[in-house]
Design an enzyme around this catalytic site. Sequence first.
Site, PDB file in Angstrom:
ATOM      1  N   ARG A   1       1.887  -5.163   6.070  1.00 12.99           N
ATOM      2  CA  ARG A   1       1.390  -4.019   5.258  1.00 12.99           C
ATOM      3  C   ARG A   1       2.052  -2.689   5.422  1.00 12.99           C
ATOM      4  O   ARG A   1       2.317  -2.209   6.244  1.00 12.99           O
ATOM      5  CB  ARG A   1      -0.042  -3.594   5.756  1.00 12.99           C
TER       6      ARG A   1
ATOM      7  N   ASP B   1       0.681  -1.290  -0.063  1.00 14.20           N
ATOM      8  CA  ASP B   1       0.171   0.019  -0.070  1.00 14.20           C
ATOM      9  C   ASP B   1       0.717   1.255  -0.039  1.00 14.20           C
ATOM     10  O   ASP B   1       1.987   1.186   0.408  1.00 14.20           O
ATOM     11  CB  ASP B   1      -0.902   0.069   1.216  1.00 14.20           C
TER      12      ASP B   1
ATOM     13  N   ARG C   1     -11.953   1.842  -8.598  1.00 15.67           N
ATOM     14  CA  ARG C   1     -10.950   2.954  -8.551  1.00 15.67           C
ATOM     15  C   ARG C   1     -11.434   3.498 -10.245  1.00 15.67           C
ATOM     16  O   ARG C   1     -12.093   2.851 -10.738  1.00 15.67           O
ATOM     17  CB  ARG C   1      -9.651   2.423  -8.746  1.00 15.67           C
TER      18      ARG C   1
ATOM     19  N   GLU D   1     -12.146  -5.129  -4.641  1.00 16.58           N
ATOM     20  CA  GLU D   1     -12.639  -3.943  -4.359  1.00 16.58           C
ATOM     21  C   GLU D   1     -11.986  -2.917  -5.290  1.00 16.58           C
ATOM     22  O   GLU D   1     -12.659  -1.566  -5.533  1.00 16.58           O
ATOM     23  CB  GLU D   1     -12.670  -3.477  -3.170  1.00 16.58           C
TER      24      GLU D   1
ATOM     25  N   HIS E   1       2.607   3.232  -8.979  1.00 18.27           N
ATOM     26  CA  HIS E   1       2.542   1.861  -9.205  1.00 18.27           C
ATOM     27  C   HIS E   1       3.588   1.152  -9.979  1.00 18.27           C
ATOM     28  O   HIS E   1       4.147   0.051  -9.563  1.00 18.27           O
ATOM     29  CB  HIS E   1       1.101   1.301 -10.188  1.00 18.27           C
TER      30      HIS E   1
ATOM     31  N   GLU F   1       2.016 -13.685  12.201  1.00 15.07           N
ATOM     32  CA  GLU F   1       2.664 -12.486  13.020  1.00 15.07           C
ATOM     33  C   GLU F   1       2.213 -11.374  11.971  1.00 15.07           C
ATOM     34  O   GLU F   1       2.609 -11.228  10.777  1.00 15.07           O
ATOM     35  CB  GLU F   1       3.844 -12.704  13.080  1.00 15.07           C
TER      36      GLU F   1
ATOM     37  N   LEU G   1      11.779 -19.954  -5.162  1.00 16.41           N
ATOM     38  CA  LEU G   1      10.813 -19.310  -4.600  1.00 16.41           C
ATOM     39  C   LEU G   1       9.586 -19.472  -5.152  1.00 16.41           C
ATOM     40  O   LEU G   1       9.305 -19.094  -6.429  1.00 16.41           O
ATOM     41  CB  LEU G   1      11.173 -17.664  -4.424  1.00 16.41           C
TER      42      LEU G   1
HETATM   43  C1  FPP Z   1      -1.785   0.012  -3.352  1.00 10.37           C
HETATM   44  O1  FPP Z   1      -1.602   1.400  -3.260  1.00 10.37           O
HETATM   45  C2  FPP Z   1      -1.486  -0.668  -4.494  1.00 10.37           C
HETATM   46  C3  FPP Z   1      -2.096  -1.129  -5.351  1.00 10.37           C
HETATM   47  C4  FPP Z   1      -3.613  -1.292  -5.617  1.00 10.37           C
HETATM   48  C5  FPP Z   1      -1.450  -1.723  -6.652  1.00 10.37           C
HETATM   49  C6  FPP Z   1      -0.162  -2.495  -6.363  1.00 10.37           C
HETATM   50  C7  FPP Z   1       0.738  -2.866  -7.841  1.00 10.37           C
HETATM   51  C8  FPP Z   1       1.801  -3.049  -7.944  1.00 10.37           C
HETATM   52  C9  FPP Z   1       2.716  -2.488  -6.935  1.00 10.37           C
HETATM   53  C10 FPP Z   1       2.436  -3.015  -9.062  1.00 10.37           C
HETATM   54  C11 FPP Z   1       2.491  -4.438  -9.851  1.00 10.37           C
HETATM   55  C12 FPP Z   1       2.711  -5.368  -9.023  1.00 10.37           C
HETATM   56  C13 FPP Z   1       2.823  -6.864  -9.528  1.00 10.37           C
HETATM   57  C14 FPP Z   1       3.015  -7.888  -8.443  1.00 10.37           C
HETATM   58  C15 FPP Z   1       2.388  -7.138 -11.032  1.00 10.37           C
HETATM   59  P1  FPP Z   1      -2.579   2.474  -3.493  1.00 10.37           P
HETATM   60  O2  FPP Z   1      -2.784   2.649  -4.833  1.00 10.37           O
HETATM   61  O3  FPP Z   1      -3.794   2.289  -2.750  1.00 10.37           O
HETATM   62  O4  FPP Z   1      -1.815   3.656  -2.495  1.00 10.37           O
HETATM   63  P2  FPP Z   1      -2.679   4.972  -1.770  1.00 10.37           P
HETATM   64  O5  FPP Z   1      -3.376   4.345  -0.610  1.00 10.37           O
HETATM   65  O6  FPP Z   1      -1.211   5.730  -1.343  1.00 10.37           O
HETATM   66  O7  FPP Z   1      -3.405   5.555  -2.674  1.00 10.37           O
END
Ligand code: FPP
Length: 250
Positions: A189, A21, A72, A68, A38, A208, A132
């Site tokens: 997280r 996040d 967006r 969910e 991202h 944990e 892995l």
């Molecule tokens: C949450 O941050 C992140 C996501 C919804 C997308 C995660 C995707 C990646 C890290 C890129 C690709 C990864 C893979 C494994 C293919 P947010 O957008 O909710 O951030 P915010 O809370 O600051 O708005």
Amino acid sequence: MSESKIKPLAAPPKHVAVIMDGNGRWAKARRRPRFMGHKAGVESVRAIVNSCVDYGVEVLTLFAFSSENWRRPEEEVGALMSLFATVLDLEVKKLHKSNVRLRIIGELSAFTPKMQKLIEKAERLTAGNSGLILVIAANYGGRWDVTQAAAKLARQVEQGELSAADISPEMMDGAMSLAELPEPDLFIRTGGEKRISNFLLWQLAYTELYFTDTLWPDFKGEAFEEAMLSFSQRQRRFGKTGDQIEQGRK
Ligand code: FPP
């Protein structure tokens, strides 16, 4: 193994599960579009995969897209989908070279046929790898997972293959998306929120939990080492007393 200076742990977690996040806020702080966050997040994915290999972690599960997240803005969902497609296409070749086995969990029927093909191809290419196991949760929700497992067992009851009285937690385990993989030992997280957000609800029963304010694109190297160190200092009791655990070690 990559060139790293990590301190090996006596008992590293076998399975690490992560909610990545903070990408949006990372980008906002730099006055860049959310998508750039991202994209920067993919760098952290690369870094954590390498660190997990170095620590001897067996399974890494990443929450890439929740059920969910479709809510967006259309533009962001589209950008995320093309980022996933690029990662699946290009990154998987590198993962394959590193002996990583890829597995995607979630309600995949919601993705475009092209995306489903990419997923299938990536899983097939890496299926024989012994390093892995990288699990990507995409269009995943913990409640969906529990529901689909219950429905699977209910169908077996309907077909007379199983009696309802015989349904056990172990059977549910076997019907869940992470069947035959160890339960997560460590949940991380990033991004400051202290929620599970419908991630692995069934599987996190004894995991944990580690929460950090660090935003996902900054969660590399030392930030991950700190999480691993915190894990190594915890006593896992699984319902027993601290004394029982201490005696068991003697
Ligand atoms: C949450 O941050 C992140 C996501 C919804 C997308 C995660 C995707 C990646 C890290 C890129 C690709 C990864 C893979 C494994 C293919 P947010 O957008 O909710 O951030 P915010 O809370 O600051 O708005």
